[in-house]
Design an enzyme around this catalytic site. Structure first.
Site, PDB file in Angstrom:
ATOM      1  N   GLY A  50     -66.712  32.569  10.032  1.00  0.00           N
ATOM      2  CA  GLY A  50     -66.283  31.173  10.037  1.00  0.00           C
ATOM      3  C   GLY A  50     -67.009  30.308  11.040  1.00  0.00           C
ATOM      4  O   GLY A  50     -66.631  29.163  11.265  1.00  0.00           O
ATOM      5  N   GLU A  92     -68.667  38.552  10.797  1.00  0.00           N
ATOM      6  CA  GLU A  92     -69.185  38.163   9.484  1.00  0.00           C
ATOM      7  C   GLU A  92     -69.802  36.763   9.589  1.00  0.00           C
ATOM      8  O   GLU A  92     -69.152  35.760   9.271  1.00  0.00           O
ATOM      9  CB  GLU A  92     -68.057  38.183   8.453  1.00  0.00           C
ATOM     10  CG  GLU A  92     -67.423  39.563   8.289  1.00  0.00           C
ATOM     11  CD  GLU A  92     -66.179  39.554   7.417  1.00  0.00           C
ATOM     12  OE1 GLU A  92     -65.953  38.560   6.717  1.00  0.00           O
ATOM     13  OE2 GLU A  92     -65.435  40.550   7.456  1.00  0.00           O
ATOM     14  N   PRO A  93     -71.052  36.684  10.017  1.00  0.00           N
ATOM     15  CA  PRO A  93     -71.669  35.382  10.288  1.00  0.00           C
ATOM     16  C   PRO A  93     -72.205  34.664   9.056  1.00  0.00           C
ATOM     17  O   PRO A  93     -72.791  33.590   9.191  1.00  0.00           O
ATOM     18  CB  PRO A  93     -72.822  35.747  11.232  1.00  0.00           C
ATOM     19  CG  PRO A  93     -73.208  37.128  10.793  1.00  0.00           C
ATOM     20  CD  PRO A  93     -71.933  37.801  10.377  1.00  0.00           C
ATOM     21  N   GLY A  94     -71.996  35.230   7.860  1.00  0.00           N
ATOM     22  CA  GLY A  94     -72.506  34.735   6.593  1.00  0.00           C
ATOM     23  C   GLY A  94     -72.995  33.306   6.518  1.00  0.00           C
ATOM     24  O   GLY A  94     -74.187  33.039   6.468  1.00  0.00           O
ATOM     25  N   ARG A 132     -68.176  21.561  -3.619  1.00  0.00           N
ATOM     26  CA  ARG A 132     -67.453  21.375  -2.360  1.00  0.00           C
ATOM     27  C   ARG A 132     -67.074  19.921  -2.051  1.00  0.00           C
ATOM     28  O   ARG A 132     -65.943  19.658  -1.631  1.00  0.00           O
ATOM     29  CB  ARG A 132     -68.242  21.990  -1.204  1.00  0.00           C
ATOM     30  CG  ARG A 132     -68.433  23.496  -1.326  1.00  0.00           C
ATOM     31  CD  ARG A 132     -69.172  24.079  -0.134  1.00  0.00           C
ATOM     32  NE  ARG A 132     -68.346  24.093   1.050  1.00  0.00           N
ATOM     33  CZ  ARG A 132     -68.620  23.373   2.142  1.00  0.00           C
ATOM     34  NH1 ARG A 132     -69.679  22.597   2.192  1.00  0.00           N
ATOM     35  NH2 ARG A 132     -67.817  23.445   3.191  1.00  0.00           N
ATOM     36  N   CYS A 163     -69.198  13.557 -15.768  1.00  0.00           N
ATOM     37  CA  CYS A 163     -68.379  12.387 -16.140  1.00  0.00           C
ATOM     38  C   CYS A 163     -67.033  12.435 -15.415  1.00  0.00           C
ATOM     39  O   CYS A 163     -65.967  12.497 -16.024  1.00  0.00           O
ATOM     40  CB  CYS A 163     -68.183  12.325 -17.653  1.00  0.00           C
ATOM     41  SG  CYS A 163     -67.428  13.805 -18.351  1.00  0.00           S
ATOM     42  N   GLU A 164     -67.107  12.415 -14.089  1.00  0.00           N
ATOM     43  CA  GLU A 164     -65.905  12.420 -13.255  1.00  0.00           C
ATOM     44  C   GLU A 164     -66.111  11.428 -12.121  1.00  0.00           C
ATOM     45  O   GLU A 164     -67.158  11.432 -11.470  1.00  0.00           O
ATOM     46  CB  GLU A 164     -65.638  13.810 -12.673  1.00  0.00           C
ATOM     47  CG  GLU A 164     -65.371  14.901 -13.685  1.00  0.00           C
ATOM     48  CD  GLU A 164     -64.001  14.775 -14.324  1.00  0.00           C
ATOM     49  OE1 GLU A 164     -63.195  13.961 -13.836  1.00  0.00           O
ATOM     50  OE2 GLU A 164     -63.737  15.484 -15.303  1.00  0.00           O
TER      51      GLU A 164
END
Length: 248
Positions: A50, A92-94, A132, A163-164
């Protein structure tokens, strides 16, 4: 069951170390209790990841070394206080690795100027390849890759092609007067971009290209409509097959 350790996940885009210290104290305290009650031996302590990255100028992530040192120190101090052996420490440095490594390239298309409100600039991608911003208002910044050194700027908002009304990649970003055909590079999109991409509105997913020292490698080719059709069952073929079965 052969449990070797404990894992925690306290969130994402974290810029402070206090949360890791708190969860380490909590996990080690429980581990000592479970050792006494059940004979549990803590061999691995996974404090998750995170670690925050720089999406915009407002983000100020700490160096990975600072996170690592704070985590190591907290584990060492807490295990010593509790009289416990030091376990393996996993992280977990993803996102902090792959996020800054990725850049999304879009071609600028049309524009729509609403006087005294804002100017919209449309690109050939959007929520299908990066959900996101629409999903939970994640913020990005970007540059015009073909005019990075231009000093001219105007504030625009970047809209996607779905189309949003919620398909907005970036709100109110200063760019050098975007024009049709310009290449917009959205930065720090290496994490949770392609992995969360979809075929929303029947849009094909983009290609993924690795680049290093002037050399490129096509890691994932661009999807085509022919790829979609491979999964489609033709009603004509179905009827012909059914007629063949009826004939027998």
């Amino acid at each position: 069951m052969n449990a070797i350790g404990l894992h925690s996940h306290i969130g994402s885009q974290i810029f402070e170390v206090e949360g890791y210290k708190a969860v380490i104290e909590k996990l080690l305290s429980h581990s000592k209790e479970w050792k006494e009650a059940f004979g549990f031996e803590l061999k691995v302590l996974n404090v998750g990841g995170g670690f925050g990255i720089r999406y915009t100028e407002d983000d100020e992530p700490k160096p990975l070394e600072e996170y690592a040192q704070s985590i190591m120190t907290a584990v060492e101090q807490e295990t010593e206080k509790l009289g416990m052996p030091l376990p393996e420490i996993w992280i977990e440095p993803g996102r902090s690795i792959v996020g800054p490594a990725g850049t999304s390239l879009y071609t600028v298309g049309t524009e729509k100027n609403l006087p005294n409100i804002r100017k919209y600039v449309a690109v050939d991608g959007g929520m299908a390849d990066n959900i996101r911003p629409a999903l939970y208002q994640a913020k990005y910044t970007g540059v015009l890759a073909n005019r990075v050194e231009s000093n001219e700027e105007e504030v625009v908002s970047v809209a996607g092609k779905a189309c949003e009304s919620g398909d907005m990649l970036i709100w109110d970003i200063p760019l050098p007067n975007p024009e049709n055909g310009d290449i917009l590079a959205v930065l720090s999109s290496g994490a949770y971009g392609y992995s969360m991409a979809s075929n929303y509105n029947r849009l094909p997913r983009p290609a993924v290209v690795f680049v290093e020292e002037g050399q490129e490698f096509l890691a994932i080719r661009r999807e085509t409509y022919a790829d979609f059709m491979q999964l489609e069952n033709s009603i004509d073929n179905h009827m012909k097959k059914q007629e063949g079965l009826d004939a027998h």
